[in-house]
Design a protein around this motif. Structure first.
Motif, PDB file in Angstrom:
ATOM      1  N   UNK A  17      -0.077   5.335  -0.350  1.00  0.00           N
ATOM      2  CA  UNK A  17      -0.349   6.281   0.738  1.00  0.00           C
ATOM      3  C   UNK A  17       0.918   6.956   1.269  1.00  0.00           C
ATOM      4  N   UNK A  18       2.088   6.554   0.764  1.00  0.00           N
ATOM      5  CA  UNK A  18       3.347   7.148   1.247  1.00  0.00           C
ATOM      6  C   UNK A  18       3.381   8.675   1.057  1.00  0.00           C
TER       7      UNK A  18
ATOM      8  N   UNK B  86       7.596  -6.551  13.062  1.00  0.00           N
ATOM      9  CA  UNK B  86       7.395  -5.115  12.850  1.00  0.00           C
ATOM     10  C   UNK B  86       8.698  -4.405  12.481  1.00  0.00           C
ATOM     11  N   UNK B  87       8.644  -3.596  11.413  1.00  0.00           N
ATOM     12  CA  UNK B  87       9.821  -2.830  10.995  1.00  0.00           C
ATOM     13  C   UNK B  87      10.167  -1.758  12.023  1.00  0.00           C
ATOM     14  N   UNK B  88       9.173  -1.257  12.755  1.00  0.00           N
ATOM     15  CA  UNK B  88       9.422  -0.255  13.799  1.00  0.00           C
ATOM     16  C   UNK B  88      10.283  -0.878  14.895  1.00  0.00           C
TER      17      UNK B  88
ATOM     18  N   UNK C  90      -2.395  -1.877   7.763  1.00  0.00           N
ATOM     19  CA  UNK C  90      -1.763  -1.989   6.438  1.00  0.00           C
ATOM     20  C   UNK C  90      -2.596  -1.301   5.369  1.00  0.00           C
ATOM     21  N   UNK C  91      -3.886  -1.497   5.405  1.00  0.00           N
ATOM     22  CA  UNK C  91      -4.750  -0.967   4.348  1.00  0.00           C
ATOM     23  C   UNK C  91      -5.372   0.373   4.721  1.00  0.00           C
TER      24      UNK C  91
ATOM     25  N   UNK D 283      -3.835   2.967   6.821  1.00  0.00           N
ATOM     26  CA  UNK D 283      -2.827   4.035   6.719  1.00  0.00           C
ATOM     27  C   UNK D 283      -1.710   3.666   5.748  1.00  0.00           C
ATOM     28  N   UNK D 284      -1.668   2.401   5.324  1.00  0.00           N
ATOM     29  CA  UNK D 284      -0.619   1.941   4.417  1.00  0.00           C
ATOM     30  C   UNK D 284       0.613   1.398   5.120  1.00  0.00           C
ATOM     31  N   UNK D 285       0.583   1.310   6.448  1.00  0.00           N
ATOM     32  CA  UNK D 285       1.773   0.859   7.182  1.00  0.00           C
ATOM     33  C   UNK D 285       1.798  -0.661   7.335  1.00  0.00           C
ATOM     34  N   UNK D 286       2.013  -1.337   6.213  1.00  0.00           N
ATOM     35  CA  UNK D 286       2.066  -2.798   6.212  1.00  0.00           C
ATOM     36  C   UNK D 286       3.269  -3.293   7.018  1.00  0.00           C
ATOM     37  N   UNK D 287       4.390  -2.560   6.935  1.00  0.00           N
ATOM     38  CA  UNK D 287       5.620  -2.971   7.611  1.00  0.00           C
ATOM     39  C   UNK D 287       5.531  -2.950   9.125  1.00  0.00           C
ATOM     40  N   UNK D 288       4.574  -2.190   9.653  1.00  0.00           N
ATOM     41  CA  UNK D 288       4.462  -2.098  11.115  1.00  0.00           C
ATOM     42  C   UNK D 288       3.796  -3.313  11.734  1.00  0.00           C
ATOM     43  N   UNK D 289       3.049  -4.071  10.933  1.00  0.00           N
ATOM     44  CA  UNK D 289       2.338  -5.248  11.431  1.00  0.00           C
ATOM     45  C   UNK D 289       1.425  -4.899  12.602  1.00  0.00           C
TER      46      UNK D 289
ATOM     47  N   UNK E  61       0.803  -1.235   0.000  1.00  0.00           N
ATOM     48  CA  UNK E  61       0.000   0.000   0.000  1.00  0.00           C
ATOM     49  C   UNK E  61       0.834   1.283   0.000  1.00  0.00           C
ATOM     50  N   UNK E  62       1.861   1.322  -0.870  1.00  0.00           N
ATOM     51  CA  UNK E  62       2.745   2.486  -0.941  1.00  0.00           C
ATOM     52  C   UNK E  62       2.079   3.712  -1.559  1.00  0.00           C
TER      53      UNK E  62
ATOM     54  N   UNK F 160       9.409   2.863   6.228  1.00  0.00           N
ATOM     55  CA  UNK F 160       9.253   1.417   5.975  1.00  0.00           C
ATOM     56  C   UNK F 160       7.791   0.980   5.925  1.00  0.00           C
ATOM     57  N   UNK F 161       7.032   1.549   4.995  1.00  0.00           N
ATOM     58  CA  UNK F 161       5.623   1.179   4.885  1.00  0.00           C
ATOM     59  C   UNK F 161       5.425  -0.182   4.212  1.00  0.00           C
ATOM     60  N   UNK F 162       6.408  -0.623   3.441  1.00  0.00           N
ATOM     61  CA  UNK F 162       6.269  -1.890   2.703  1.00  0.00           C
ATOM     62  C   UNK F 162       6.251  -3.103   3.630  1.00  0.00           C
ATOM     63  N   UNK F 163       5.686  -4.189   3.126  1.00  0.00           N
ATOM     64  CA  UNK F 163       5.740  -5.470   3.831  1.00  0.00           C
ATOM     65  C   UNK F 163       7.189  -5.943   3.978  1.00  0.00           C
TER      66      UNK F 163
END
Lengths: 391, 391
Positions: free
Chosen positions: A103-104, B317-319, A281-282, A284-290, A100-101, B123-126
């Motif tokens: 939203x970056x 989590x990337x954070x 993830x969907x 705010x787009x922060x998929x990487x934060x889990x 979901x980039x 780091x918004x990506x998976x």
């Protein structure tokens, strides 16, 4: 005397200006000495953020470093070169999965409001001070968020957190099957369904549940009281709003509302199901934060999910919860003038562009999603799904 | 003329000072406008950090708020009042579980080096740019960390991340049992063992494994080739260094090295087992961040663990990974002059105090841990375990 008077005036003004400026400098120094421990961290972050990657990539604090210690540009798919300015030849788009980039840019525009500073000693404990794994402040903001988005009812419901919706999907299957009179529970979903439902249910090889395939195959059969149906709405991959195929007092539904936000769909009414799963993830787009959450009506099911979370990994990262709080605060503050508007415009534009391209194809046809009345925007709303389902 | 000359000098000096101070102010304003987006975040963080809680608690950005929006002090166990200055009467210490808050003062002292700033668009990506869920930089620093602590060999080994060691314990059981010729695998541990081994293995009710109790019961039996033994060393709860009870080519061990750090034990030699699990909770004290890692010799087992992680929650989590990187950098930079020294001194002092108190008891006896030669500190080292095992 007139000349001398002028000189006096100049000295007076100049000295007054000096006093003012020295006071100003002193005040800054005092504040700097008081507010100083975060300085190297924000200087580092702002320095890395200022590295230009031509709009086709980004440098990160935790990125791969050059020999001089400077992070390199990490390029988006199909771009290369030291500053990501080169379009790679013959690069094929990955149409099988999504990041979901889109939203970056929204978060770049809102960096002042969405940045978090985490001190070294932040939240070192396993628990929050109420002995739970769940931030009370974050839970409150999630309730506010759904009130603003008008997409789910949270009053009198329980909320549990997970590492994205991925973890919560499985936590829900465990939680529901723990309350069933006979096991293994049959886990089903109507085709075409999100492949993770099958992969995950099969991977864990539990004696409590097994994947049973298409929900439609159980319709009009006496399927008993041990069925769990996944319902994604809007559906991944075809974007349609869905209800469960199987109905009855003994059937348990897991409603996957990852895409039930005004960016992706009209919101006909606030959802009010027994077990509803959402993900950052969907939103705010922060998929990487889990980070994801489930809204649960039944206290017993909620407690089973809490137990799952506790046994699986002792709770969701406090760093992630802090960041989610900050991001969700921005969404709530802005209401319809913020990410929902930005996201909808971007997705709608992409959808129209894709429709235009595919309208000239004789081999492929895309799904049709008619405009629908949206409770959030109080207007008829055109389609803006995250996936195209080609036939 | 002498008076007039003096006046000129004063004007000259004053104006020169004016120019210098105005330039200084201008420079600051330019820098401020260039480096500005993180300001409200660090002002907020530093403001909350400056709230005094009498040394018996802490205020957090994501804490519960007063009506004026100011966070309240969250008090440590046995303390209360608005600033945590009141010792609560009849408060009983919780001796059943531990929170590694003894390391909090270390991070307070090192806040400048250990703070992270996470921009809204970080780091918004998976995935990372190499399509993995694992930060390459963090993996490198973990290898450096073990080289500094001299507690594990990482050359030629694979590293996988998890949400604390809690998640990795189960991921390891899945990964090992997936390669077994017959299932369910028997999961065992020598008594007294960390209760989570049993709880977790039983909770997931997998067809692949089942908890089988005390490892000693299988000794001298033909247990077959489907046994997985948990070995915690130093052991939780009794602090002893341990090897597996069961040996042989067909027995698989999961070495839980949560406490195998110089704070808690002498390090006789770098560990070199097939599957070794470490956690940040006990190394740096950041239990709330939920970050752990496994060091794995066998590529197949490593890949199974990656699959588990992918199916369970699509990566750590990337954070959290960013924060872990920052914290581990501090540990590596300091070597034996940092957290290892601080942690050992604190734990040793506590152990001696506890020994002193219990030496007067006729009802309870504590375990004895003799001094041992430590490879890390190159000296004979007294006991400093995290748990007392009362008899």
């Amino acid at each position: 005397m007139a000349k001398s008077e002028n000189q006096y005036r100049i000295v007076l003004v100049s000295v007054a200006l000096n006093i003012f400026l020295i006071y100003n400098l002193y005040d800054k120094m005092v504040r700097k000495s008081r507010l100083s421990w975060s300085q190297s961290a924000w200087e580092e972050a702002e320095g890395v953020a200022s590295i230009s990657c031509s709009g086709h990539g980004r440098a990160f604090i935790d990125g791969i470093l050059l020999q001089n210690g400077k992070p390199i540009c990490e390029c988006n798919a199909c771009f290369g070169g030291p500053d990501c300015s080169q379009l790679l030849p013959n690069c094929v788009a990955d149409a099988d999965s999504g990041d979901p980039l889109f939203l970056e840019p929204f978060w770049m525009q809102n960096s002042a409001r969405s940045t978090v500073v985490i001190p070294g000693w932040h939240r070192m404990s396993y628990d929050y001070s109420d002995n739970s794994y769940i931030s009370h402040e974050l839970e409150n903001h999630i309730r506010k968020l759904h009130a603003v988005a008008k997409n789910a009812i949270t009053d009198g419901r329980y909320i549990v957190f997970g590492s994205g919706s991925t973890q919560l999907l499985n936590a829900a299957v465990y939680a529901l099957s723990m309350n069933m009179s006979s096991t293994p529970a049959k886990v089903v979903a109507e085709k075409p369904f999100y492949p993770v439902y099958k992969e995950q249910t099969e991977f864990f090889k539990s004696t409590q549940f097994e994947f049973h395939g298409d929900a439609l195959l159980l319709k009009n059969t006496s399927f008993g009281n041990n069925v769990i149906e996944f319902v994604a709405s809007p559906n991944n991959p075809d974007g349609n709003l869905k209800k469960g195929v199987l109905q009855g007092p003994s059937i348990k539904h897991i409603h996957d509302y990852a895409y039930y936000w005004p960016h992706y769909t009209a919101i006909p009414a606030p959802a009010d199901e027994h077990l509803m799963i959402f993900t950052m993830s969907k939103l705010t787009g922060h998929a990487g934060s889990r980070f994801g959450w489930a809204i649960v009506k039944d206290k017993n099911v909620y407690e089973n999910m809490l137990t799952y979370k506790s046994v699986a990994d002792s709770g969701t990262s406090k760093d992630t919860q802090l960041r989610a709080l900050k991001l969700i605060k921005v969404v709530v503050e802005d209401g319809d003038g913020g990410i929902f508007n930005f996201g909808y415009k971007t997705m709608k534009h992409r959808w129209e562009k894709l429709n235009h391209v595919l309208s000239s194809s004789k081999r492929f046809k895309m799904q049709e999603i008619p405009p629908a009345f949206c409770n959030f925007s109080q207007a008829l709303k055109g389609a803006s799904p995250a996936f195209a389902w080609l036939k």
